[in-house]
Design a protein around this motif. Sequence first.
Motif: not given
Length: 121
Positions: A4-10, A13-18, A90-106
């Motif tokens: 649980g704590s490792r998942l929370e840490s992950d 970390g993912a939120a800080l990356e975005v 809004t453009g910066a938020l769109a860049v963040g969404m592209v980052y999240l999508i790319a991470r989801q695609l491995a």
Amino acid sequence: MSLGSRLESDRLGAALEVVAVVLVALAAFSWRMLADVGFWDTAVFQAAPPVLGLTHPTGFPTFNLLGWLWTTVLPLGTAAFEMNLLTGVTGALAVGMVYLIARQLAAGRLLAAGVALGCGL
């Protein structure tokens, strides 16, 4: 360390990356942002939303309503500056969404950040 704590840490970390990718994009957008009224369509899209005016035949209702709300709630200066800031955010938020999508695609962190920033900038 428990699962649980490792998942929370992950997640943290993912939120800080975005957030880091979004802030880099916002800094780049803000660096070249107009501080005053632009020309042609730029001026139309800066002037119409704060007064709930129409921009073009389609009207862009979502942008106009969001722009009106942004300029009403956050009075930061001229309407032109506020609308330019809105498009940067809004453009910066769109860049963040592209980052999240790319991470989801491995994609790896650096590749996802490069793709997102490359698409946005």
